[in-house]
Design a protein around this motif. Structure first.
Motif, PDB file in Angstrom:
ATOM      1  N   GLY A  86       0.594  -1.533  -0.042  1.00  0.00           N
ATOM      2  CA  GLY A  86      -0.422  -0.189   0.537  1.00  0.00           C
ATOM      3  C   GLY A  86       1.016   1.101   0.102  1.00  0.00           C
ATOM      4  O   GLY A  86       1.866   0.704   0.454  1.00  0.00           O
ATOM      5  N   ARG A  87       0.178   2.060  -0.360  1.00  0.00           N
ATOM      6  CA  ARG A  87       0.566   3.672  -0.738  1.00  0.00           C
ATOM      7  C   ARG A  87       0.349   4.735   0.639  1.00  0.00           C
ATOM      8  O   ARG A  87      -0.751   4.462   1.081  1.00  0.00           O
ATOM      9  N   ASP A  88       1.137   5.373   0.606  1.00  0.00           N
ATOM     10  CA  ASP A  88       1.344   6.489   1.935  1.00  0.00           C
ATOM     11  C   ASP A  88       0.603   7.929   1.228  1.00  0.00           C
ATOM     12  O   ASP A  88       1.289   8.793   0.713  1.00  0.00           O
ATOM     13  N   ALA A  89      -0.636   8.690   1.388  1.00  0.00           N
ATOM     14  CA  ALA A  89      -0.796   9.533   1.487  1.00  0.00           C
ATOM     15  C   ALA A  89      -0.484  10.766   1.906  1.00  0.00           C
ATOM     16  O   ALA A  89       0.171  11.723   1.203  1.00  0.00           O
ATOM     17  N   GLU A  90       0.463  10.712   2.587  1.00  0.00           N
ATOM     18  CA  GLU A  90       1.477  11.643   3.560  1.00  0.00           C
ATOM     19  C   GLU A  90       2.467  12.188   3.040  1.00  0.00           C
ATOM     20  O   GLU A  90       2.997  13.145   2.140  1.00  0.00           O
ATOM     21  N   ASP A  91       3.188  10.385   2.190  1.00  0.00           N
ATOM     22  CA  ASP A  91       4.174  10.766   1.285  1.00  0.00           C
ATOM     23  C   ASP A  91       4.466  11.114   0.074  1.00  0.00           C
ATOM     24  O   ASP A  91       5.035  11.585  -0.552  1.00  0.00           O
ATOM     25  N   LEU A  92       3.092  10.819  -0.567  1.00  0.00           N
ATOM     26  CA  LEU A  92       2.158  11.900  -1.654  1.00  0.00           C
ATOM     27  C   LEU A  92       2.172  13.152  -1.821  1.00  0.00           C
ATOM     28  O   LEU A  92       2.098  14.044  -2.551  1.00  0.00           O
ATOM     29  N   LEU A  93       1.416  13.854  -0.970  1.00  0.00           N
ATOM     30  CA  LEU A  93       1.854  14.992  -0.392  1.00  0.00           C
ATOM     31  C   LEU A  93       3.095  15.851  -0.409  1.00  0.00           C
ATOM     32  O   LEU A  93       3.471  16.783  -0.686  1.00  0.00           O
ATOM     33  N   ARG A  94       3.915  14.956  -0.292  1.00  0.00           N
ATOM     34  CA  ARG A  94       5.283  15.811   0.280  1.00  0.00           C
ATOM     35  C   ARG A  94       5.759  15.552  -1.755  1.00  0.00           C
ATOM     36  O   ARG A  94       6.423  16.693  -1.702  1.00  0.00           O
ATOM     37  N   LYS A  95       5.754  14.262  -1.834  1.00  0.00           N
ATOM     38  CA  LYS A  95       5.962  14.696  -2.962  1.00  0.00           C
ATOM     39  C   LYS A  95       5.152  15.969  -4.262  1.00  0.00           C
ATOM     40  O   LYS A  95       6.070  16.305  -4.979  1.00  0.00           O
ATOM     41  N   TRP A 105      13.484  15.314   1.767  1.00  0.00           N
ATOM     42  CA  TRP A 105      13.129  17.028   1.782  1.00  0.00           C
ATOM     43  C   TRP A 105      11.088  17.528   2.253  1.00  0.00           C
ATOM     44  O   TRP A 105      10.837  16.994   1.762  1.00  0.00           O
ATOM     45  N   LYS A 106      11.416  18.432   3.391  1.00  0.00           N
ATOM     46  CA  LYS A 106       9.624  19.176   3.812  1.00  0.00           C
ATOM     47  C   LYS A 106       9.527  20.399   2.755  1.00  0.00           C
ATOM     48  O   LYS A 106      10.994  21.398   3.044  1.00  0.00           O
ATOM     49  N   GLU A 107       8.255  20.516   3.104  1.00  0.00           N
ATOM     50  CA  GLU A 107       8.711  21.890   2.697  1.00  0.00           C
ATOM     51  C   GLU A 107       8.937  23.167   3.911  1.00  0.00           C
ATOM     52  O   GLU A 107       8.640  23.088   5.391  1.00  0.00           O
ATOM     53  N   GLY A 108       9.655  23.872   3.097  1.00  0.00           N
ATOM     54  CA  GLY A 108       9.914  24.915   3.786  1.00  0.00           C
ATOM     55  C   GLY A 108      11.988  24.095   4.726  1.00  0.00           C
ATOM     56  O   GLY A 108      12.218  25.605   5.460  1.00  0.00           O
ATOM     57  N   GLU A 109      12.020  23.157   3.898  1.00  0.00           N
ATOM     58  CA  GLU A 109      13.165  22.436   4.365  1.00  0.00           C
ATOM     59  C   GLU A 109      14.106  23.882   3.454  1.00  0.00           C
ATOM     60  O   GLU A 109      13.779  24.243   1.827  1.00  0.00           O
TER      61      GLU A 109
END
Length: 187
Positions: A142-151, A170-174
């Motif tokens: 299965g896939r992870d929506a939080e990782d998809l958001l990051r991508k 990488w995360k937003e703001g970094e």
């Protein structure tokens, strides 16, 4: 052949969204970010966990200007029946595309021809209709929506900041990187 950096191919399909049947084409994506979220079949096991996870994050995707399109080779009628019978699937507000002709699954190169089912495939499409990222996993993963958001955030950042790239995790703001001769061998 990889579909990365290629334009999505024309398609027309019936879908279920917000209690209605709607027609969806590639033209509906122009000017917007989109995520195509392929899965093998309705009324299965891993699929509802993934679709429910994306549903839980749908508002966040919407705030980022991203539309979600889940796709399986089932019909739009089957999507409605699943929506009506599953508490998890009933949460879905995004578009559930039926692909019984398998055209869209073939276009994105995720169709298992011998089974008539799509592999688990996720594709991030930019406002020009160009595929910027993809992920394919085996049936049981299965896939992870939080990782998809990051991508998606990374893809949007790179588009808005030419000459910069987002490193691993990488995360937003970094911090990002600006590839140059000075960085060669120093990372």
């Amino acid at each position: 052949m990889s579909v990365i950096n290629t334009e999505i191919k024309p398609f027309k399909a019936q879908a279920f969204k917000d209690g209605k049947f709607v027609e969806v084409t590639e033209a509906d994506l122009k000017g917007k970010w989109g995520v195509f979220f392929f899965y093998p079949a309705d009324f299965t096991f891993v699929c509802p966990t993934e679709l429910g996870d994306v549903a839980d994050h749908y508002e966040e995707f919407q705030k980022m200007g991203v539309e979600i399109y889940s796709v399986s080779t089932d019909t739009h009628f089957t999507h409605k029946a699943w929506h009506d019978s599953s508490e998890t699937i009933a949460k879905i507000k995004y578009t559930m595309i039926g692909d019984p002709t398998m055209q869209i699954s073939r276009n994105f190169e995720v169709l298992r021809e011998d089974e008539g089912l799509a592999n688990r495939g996720t594709f991030i499409v930019d406002p020009d209709g160009i595929i910027q990222a993809m992920e394919i996993t085996a049936e049981g993963i299965g896939r992870d929506a939080e990782d998809l958001l990051r991508k998606v955030k990374a893809a949007q950042y790179v588009r808005a900041h030419p000459g910069e790239v987002c490193p691993a995790k990488w995360k937003e703001g970094e911090a990002t990187l600006a590839p140059s001769l000075d960085l060669v061998g120093k990372i």
